[in-house]
Design a protein around this motif. Structure first.
Motif, PDB file in Angstrom:
ATOM      1  N   GLN A 170       0.829  -1.200   0.000  1.00  0.00           N
ATOM      2  CA  GLN A 170       0.000   0.000   0.000  1.00  0.00           C
ATOM      3  C   GLN A 170       0.868   1.255   0.000  1.00  0.00           C
ATOM      4  OE1 GLN A 170      -3.482   0.147  -0.311  1.00  0.00           O
ATOM      5  NE2 GLN A 170      -2.806   2.237  -0.757  1.00  0.00           N
ATOM      6  N   LEU A 185       2.059   1.844  -3.458  1.00  0.00           N
ATOM      7  CA  LEU A 185       1.022   2.481  -4.270  1.00  0.00           C
ATOM      8  C   LEU A 185       0.912   3.972  -3.956  1.00  0.00           C
ATOM      9  CD1 LEU A 185      -1.869  -0.162  -4.115  1.00  0.00           C
ATOM     10  CD2 LEU A 185      -0.128   0.111  -5.875  1.00  0.00           C
ATOM     11  N   SER A 234       1.909  -2.269 -11.772  1.00  0.00           N
ATOM     12  CA  SER A 234       1.089  -3.439 -12.086  1.00  0.00           C
ATOM     13  C   SER A 234       1.480  -4.634 -11.225  1.00  0.00           C
ATOM     14  CB  SER A 234       1.234  -3.793 -13.570  1.00  0.00           C
ATOM     15  OG  SER A 234       0.669  -5.051 -13.843  1.00  0.00           O
ATOM     16  N   TYR A 278       0.019  -4.349  -7.634  1.00  0.00           N
ATOM     17  CA  TYR A 278      -1.400  -4.711  -7.582  1.00  0.00           C
ATOM     18  C   TYR A 278      -1.583  -6.233  -7.718  1.00  0.00           C
ATOM     19  CZ  TYR A 278      -3.474  -0.038  -7.653  1.00  0.00           C
ATOM     20  OH  TYR A 278      -3.900   1.217  -7.310  1.00  0.00           O
ATOM     21  N   PHE A 281      -8.115  -5.869  -7.488  1.00  0.00           N
ATOM     22  CA  PHE A 281      -6.687  -5.601  -7.610  1.00  0.00           C
ATOM     23  C   PHE A 281      -6.110  -6.216  -8.883  1.00  0.00           C
ATOM     24  CE2 PHE A 281      -7.378  -4.337  -3.339  1.00  0.00           C
ATOM     25  CZ  PHE A 281      -6.382  -3.417  -3.057  1.00  0.00           C
ATOM     26  N   ASN A 315      -6.780  -3.824 -11.668  1.00  0.00           N
ATOM     27  CA  ASN A 315      -5.836  -2.709 -11.642  1.00  0.00           C
ATOM     28  C   ASN A 315      -4.464  -3.139 -12.158  1.00  0.00           C
ATOM     29  OD1 ASN A 315      -7.073  -0.251 -10.692  1.00  0.00           O
ATOM     30  ND2 ASN A 315      -7.429  -1.297  -8.762  1.00  0.00           N
ATOM     31  N   ALA A 316      -4.068  -4.371 -11.817  1.00  0.00           N
ATOM     32  CA  ALA A 316      -2.799  -4.898 -12.327  1.00  0.00           C
ATOM     33  C   ALA A 316      -2.819  -4.952 -13.852  1.00  0.00           C
ATOM     34  CB  ALA A 316      -2.530  -6.288 -11.745  1.00  0.00           C
TER      35      ALA A 316
END
Length: 542
Positions: free
Chosen positions: A89, A92, A108, A111, A130, A133-134
């Motif tokens: 996190q 990110l 990527s 995630y 997730f 998002n990856a």
């Protein structure tokens, strides 16, 4: 005044200045750890932390993204999933997606790693979020193969959620994209993943087309048509295809091929079930019975193996003993970061609890298991934090620290117990209890009216502890309120034995058992009630 301002500026400049050579050396070190990671070799938290600390002060957003990602991998490899999620996190948070040089490919991968953790925990909707998002950032990073791989992984979550339409759509769509971008082998493998779903849905023509592609283009078969070791479950799918198309000899050939080549419980169970179905259709009851019994035995072994693997996976994700050791060594650091760590844990576990409550409205019993598990984790965390605070006054609070150690040990055992039940799944616990060899033994004794000996009661309590840990806690809480025979009666009632069976097993008359049930209802639930009502209340406790 001017001299003071000049002095302060000089301090700030000199304090924040790092030579280009130093920065280049640290960047090379971080890249070398990343290379170790990509080669599949292990590395430790201690290997990565100096780079995290350096680049937090002197790095670019991409430097911080990579450093915190590698730290998260190290924590996860050491069995610390919450710390790994925290690092991911932070990675990110450090990423600057508005910058033209943002490392989208690395983003990527972060995630994707978080998605895998959620998948292992059974949080499939979070895994989907997730994973999507990856896929998104892999496309932005122009990493085509990674984008397609992340897209393909979405089918695993949809499969667990029972959404076969989405499973078929994703696998067919990603296979076409693999072909479009020049990955024919990956396309054939994607077609292979869809076969069992198509056969079960009766889409035999499409299944045959994809099966031919899988066998000829995936690279998983030798020149004799044998699939590589570890993937023999394919023979069950192919056998079922022939079975449903009434080609009995081919169906038998592939079921027997799986029975011969697939040595693990899963393959043995699948092959035996296929043969049992086939011989039942061919009106050969002896053979059908033989393989049905064998399949049943393998099913028991398979569930036992899966339960062991689940506990091992859970323990690998949550190595509490190592967390405790780290906390003792770094008490001062833990105190300084307490607020931040507490907020992160609260958000993480609050997130898990929120999602889980929604999911377990469908499966009520499993929801209760998760709540117990998460509650135990929270209590364990609070005990450790309290102990950390007390450790700074060692002499003054020595007795309190000893008590906290004992409570932490007890809570760790409780977390392990409820964690096992959560990952084992509440829906399966009751069935596995009733199918266990120990339960069947006492079921036979009840039928024959045999009275239980002292050692039998010990074994029944162990059975309850294994499959019904919440009920074991309930027993422990109320032991002081009940007589020995009353405690034994509620154990038997919770294990689904009827009052007529209990009379023989405990050596009491039917009227005595009935009176005891009335007394138990009064003592524990503070109301009048029959043995049937008592049984209904006890069956709600896991």
């Amino acid at each position: 005044m001017k001299r003071i301002v000049t002095y302060l500026m000089a301090v700030l400049v000199l304090g924040g200045c790092v030579s280009s050579g130093r920065k280049a050396a640290m960047r090379a070190g971080l890249d070398s750890i990343n290379a170790v990671n990509r080669s599949g070799l292990p590395f430790t938290v201690a290997d990565v932390k100096p780079y995290v600390e350096f680049f937090d002060d002197h790095g670019t957003p991409n430097d911080r993204l990579l450093a915190h990602y590698l730290l998260g991998l190290a924590y996860y490899d050491h069995g610390e999933a919450p710390m790994a999620l925290q690092c991911y996190q932070e990675a990110l948070d450090y990423a600057d997606t508005t910058a033209t040089d943002c490392d989208y490919a690395q983003l990527s991968r972060v995630y994707a790693q978080m998605g895998e953790i959620f998948y292992d925990q059974g949080l499939y909707r979070q895994e989907l979020l997730f994973q999507q998002n990856a896929k998104k950032y892999a496309w932005l990073g122009k990493d085509t193969l990674a984008a397609l791989i992340n897209y393909e992984k979405e089918y695993l979550a949809y499969s667990r959620l029972g959404n076969t339409d989405s499973v078929i759509f994703i696998l067919e769509d990603v296979a076409k994209k693999y072909e479009q971008y020049g990955y024919p082998t990956d396309a054939a493998i994607a077609f292979g993943a869809i076969l069992r779903t198509l056969v079960d849905r009766g889409e035999y023509k499409k299944a045959k087309d994809y099966m031919d592609r899988y066998e000829s283009e995936s690279g998983r078969f030798n020149h004799r048509g044998d699939i590589e070791s570890g993937r023999e479950i394919f023979y069950k799918t192919k056998g079922l295809y022939y079975f449903y198309n009434n080609i009995a000899d081919s169906a038998e050939y592939y079921f027997r091929k799986e029975l011969r080549d697939g040595k693990d419980f899963n393959n043995q169970n699948a092959a035996a079930m296929g043969l049992a179905l086939l011989y039942h259709r061919l009106h050969q009851p002896d053979s059908a019975s033989k393989y049905a019994i064998y399949a049943y035995a393998m099913n028991d072994s398979m569930y036992a193996q899966q339960a062991t693997e689940t506990v091992e996976r859970m323990q690998s994700m949550y190595d509490y003993s190592r967390n405790q050791e780290l906390a003792k060594k770094k008490t001062k650091e833990a105190q300084q970061n307490r607020d931040k760590w507490l907020l992160t844990l609260t958000l993480f576990f609050g997130f898990v609890v929120t999602v889980s409550v929604w999911a377990y409205r469908i499966v009520r019993k499993r929801r209760e298991g998760l709540e117990l598990y998460m509650q135990s984790l929270e209590e364990l965390k609070e005990l450790r934090m309290e102990k950390d605070a007390l450790s700074q006054h060692q002499e003054e609070y020595s007795q309190i620290l000893l008590e906290k150690d004992k409570k932490i040990k007890d809570m760790e055992q409780r977390v392990e117990k409820y964690g096992k039940l959560f990952y084992f799944k509440m829906a399966n616990a009751e069935r596995c209890l009733l199918e266990s060899p120990t339960y069947r033994k006492y079921e036979k004794m009840a039928i024959h009216g045999q009275r239980l000996m002292e050692e039998d009661w010990t074994k029944l309590r162990a059975l309850i502890l294994e499959f019904l840990p919440g009920f074991d806690d309930f027993l422990a809480t109320h032991l002081h309120e009940m007589k020995t025979h009353e405690c034994r009666i509620i154990m038997l009632l919770r294990l689904h034995f009827k009052a007529v069976d209990i009379t023989g097993m405990i050596g009491m008359s039917k009227s005595q058992v009935s009176q005891s049930c009335t007394e138990i209802m009064r003592k524990i639930f503070h109301r009048k009630g029959s043995s049937k009502e008592l049984s209904a209340k006890l069956n709600k406790i896991f």
